[in-house]
Design a protein around this motif. Structure first.
Motif, PDB file in Angstrom:
ATOM      1  N   THR A 124      88.165  18.412  18.093  1.00 22.59           N
ATOM      2  CA  THR A 124      87.515  18.043  16.846  1.00 22.59           C
ATOM      3  C   THR A 124      86.158  18.730  16.835  1.00 22.59           C
ATOM      4  O   THR A 124      85.412  18.657  17.820  1.00 22.59           O
ATOM      5  CB  THR A 124      87.315  16.511  16.749  1.00 22.59           C
ATOM      6  OG1 THR A 124      88.589  15.868  16.850  1.00 22.59           O
ATOM      7  CG2 THR A 124      86.646  16.124  15.433  1.00 22.59           C
ATOM      8  N   SER A 152      91.815  12.104  22.610  1.00 22.07           N
ATOM      9  CA  SER A 152      92.817  11.437  21.776  1.00 22.07           C
ATOM     10  C   SER A 152      92.202  10.490  20.758  1.00 22.07           C
ATOM     11  O   SER A 152      92.925   9.841  20.009  1.00 22.07           O
ATOM     12  CB  SER A 152      93.792  10.655  22.670  1.00 22.07           C
ATOM     13  OG  SER A 152      93.083   9.724  23.479  1.00 22.07           O
ATOM     14  N   GLY A 153      90.878  10.404  20.718  1.00 28.36           N
ATOM     15  CA  GLY A 153      90.222   9.469  19.806  1.00 28.36           C
ATOM     16  C   GLY A 153      90.357   9.869  18.348  1.00 28.36           C
ATOM     17  O   GLY A 153      90.514  11.044  18.012  1.00 28.36           O
ATOM     18  N   SER A 154      90.272   8.887  17.478  1.00 29.12           N
ATOM     19  CA  SER A 154      90.331   9.141  16.034  1.00 29.12           C
ATOM     20  C   SER A 154      89.053   9.825  15.571  1.00 29.12           C
ATOM     21  O   SER A 154      88.028   9.794  16.258  1.00 29.12           O
ATOM     22  CB  SER A 154      90.506   7.825  15.273  1.00 29.12           C
ATOM     23  OG  SER A 154      89.333   7.036  15.412  1.00 29.12           O
ATOM     24  N   ILE A 155      89.114  10.418  14.384  1.00 23.90           N
ATOM     25  CA  ILE A 155      87.931  11.055  13.811  1.00 23.90           C
ATOM     26  C   ILE A 155      86.795  10.046  13.697  1.00 23.90           C
ATOM     27  O   ILE A 155      85.647  10.337  14.055  1.00 23.90           O
ATOM     28  CB  ILE A 155      88.242  11.662  12.417  1.00 23.90           C
ATOM     29  CG1 ILE A 155      89.289  12.784  12.532  1.00 23.90           C
ATOM     30  CG2 ILE A 155      86.975  12.183  11.766  1.00 23.90           C
ATOM     31  CD1 ILE A 155      88.837  14.007  13.274  1.00 23.90           C
ATOM     32  N   ASP A 156      87.094   8.850  13.208  1.00 25.52           N
ATOM     33  CA  ASP A 156      86.053   7.826  13.061  1.00 25.52           C
ATOM     34  C   ASP A 156      85.423   7.483  14.400  1.00 25.52           C
ATOM     35  O   ASP A 156      84.207   7.310  14.505  1.00 25.52           O
ATOM     36  CB  ASP A 156      86.637   6.561  12.420  1.00 25.52           C
ATOM     37  CG  ASP A 156      86.947   6.751  10.945  1.00 25.52           C
ATOM     38  OD1 ASP A 156      86.402   7.712  10.345  1.00 25.52           O
ATOM     39  OD2 ASP A 156      87.729   5.951  10.389  1.00 25.52           O
ATOM     40  N   SER A 157      86.246   7.388  15.435  1.00 27.01           N
ATOM     41  CA  SER A 157      85.741   7.075  16.761  1.00 27.01           C
ATOM     42  C   SER A 157      84.849   8.190  17.291  1.00 27.01           C
ATOM     43  O   SER A 157      83.785   7.936  17.879  1.00 27.01           O
ATOM     44  CB  SER A 157      86.912   6.841  17.722  1.00 27.01           C
ATOM     45  OG  SER A 157      86.459   6.715  19.041  1.00 27.01           O
TER      46      SER A 157
END
Length: 201
Positions: A124, A152-157
């Protein structure tokens, strides 16, 4: 040509030179700064070691030309601050100078280890709060904040837990003199150089 025409041309040239002298650039070299960080699996990559820092005595090559390694670099263990000495410097140039390979969805480490986008983890890239698909050709601008994240984290995270930790103090360095032989952004040209630029530049 009559004497009056020659005199008029002479005065015009002198007047133009004087005007150019007062409008001649005050800065000798490009020099601005950006902030950044790289996170791998939620842990910041430590780039503070001397091997990632530009030698402060080698900022310029012969005759003041900026070398490829010195176009964009870090100094004195300050891994949050990127020094830019060429308007065409991109994030890929910085990583190359540090010994990394960077492309869309992959990064090669100096030891040859390669990280790739896959089913469970991906890169990201966040520049000034905006998500980008690649950054290797993205030019670095003054006061940019860049995050390179792999995991592996979400964009928000990633935004909340990593991008929020990218420093935002690059602009403060724009008013400081660069270490050793690198010129600060507000260092004026010497008087003789300004005169040369005004009349012959």
């Amino acid at each position: 040509m009559s004497k009056n025409i020659i005199l008029g041309m002479g005065f015009g040239i002198i007047a133009l030179g004087i005007a150019r002298f007062f409008w001649a650039p005050l800065e000798e070299h490009t020099h601005y700064h950006a902030n950044w960080a790289i996170y791998i699996d939620d842990t910041r990559l430590d780039l503070s070691s001397d091997k990632y820092m530009e030698d402060i005595s080698s900022c310029y090559g012969s005759e003041g030309y900026v070398t490829p390694e010195s176009r964009v670099h870090m100094h004195l263990g300050e891994q949050d601050i990127v020094h830019i000495h060429h308007d065409g410097a991109a994030w890929g140039h910085l990583l190359t100078n540090l010994g990394f390979g960077l492309g869309e969805g992959f990064m090669v480490f100096p030891d040859g280890t390669t990280l790739l986008n896959n089913e469970s983890k991906r890169f990201t890239y966040i520049l000034n709060g905006q998500i980008l698909t690649s950054i290797h050709n993205q030019l670095i601008s003054s006061s940019d904040r860049m995050l390179i994240s792999y995991g592996s984290g979400s964009i928000d995270s990633v935004l909340q837990n990593q991008f929020s930790k990218v420093m935002s103090n690059a602009a403060e360095y724009n008013d400081k003199t660069d270490p050793a032989t690198c010129s600060g952004s507000h260092e004026p040209l010497p008087l003789l150089d300004r005169i040369k630029l005004a009349f012959w530049g």
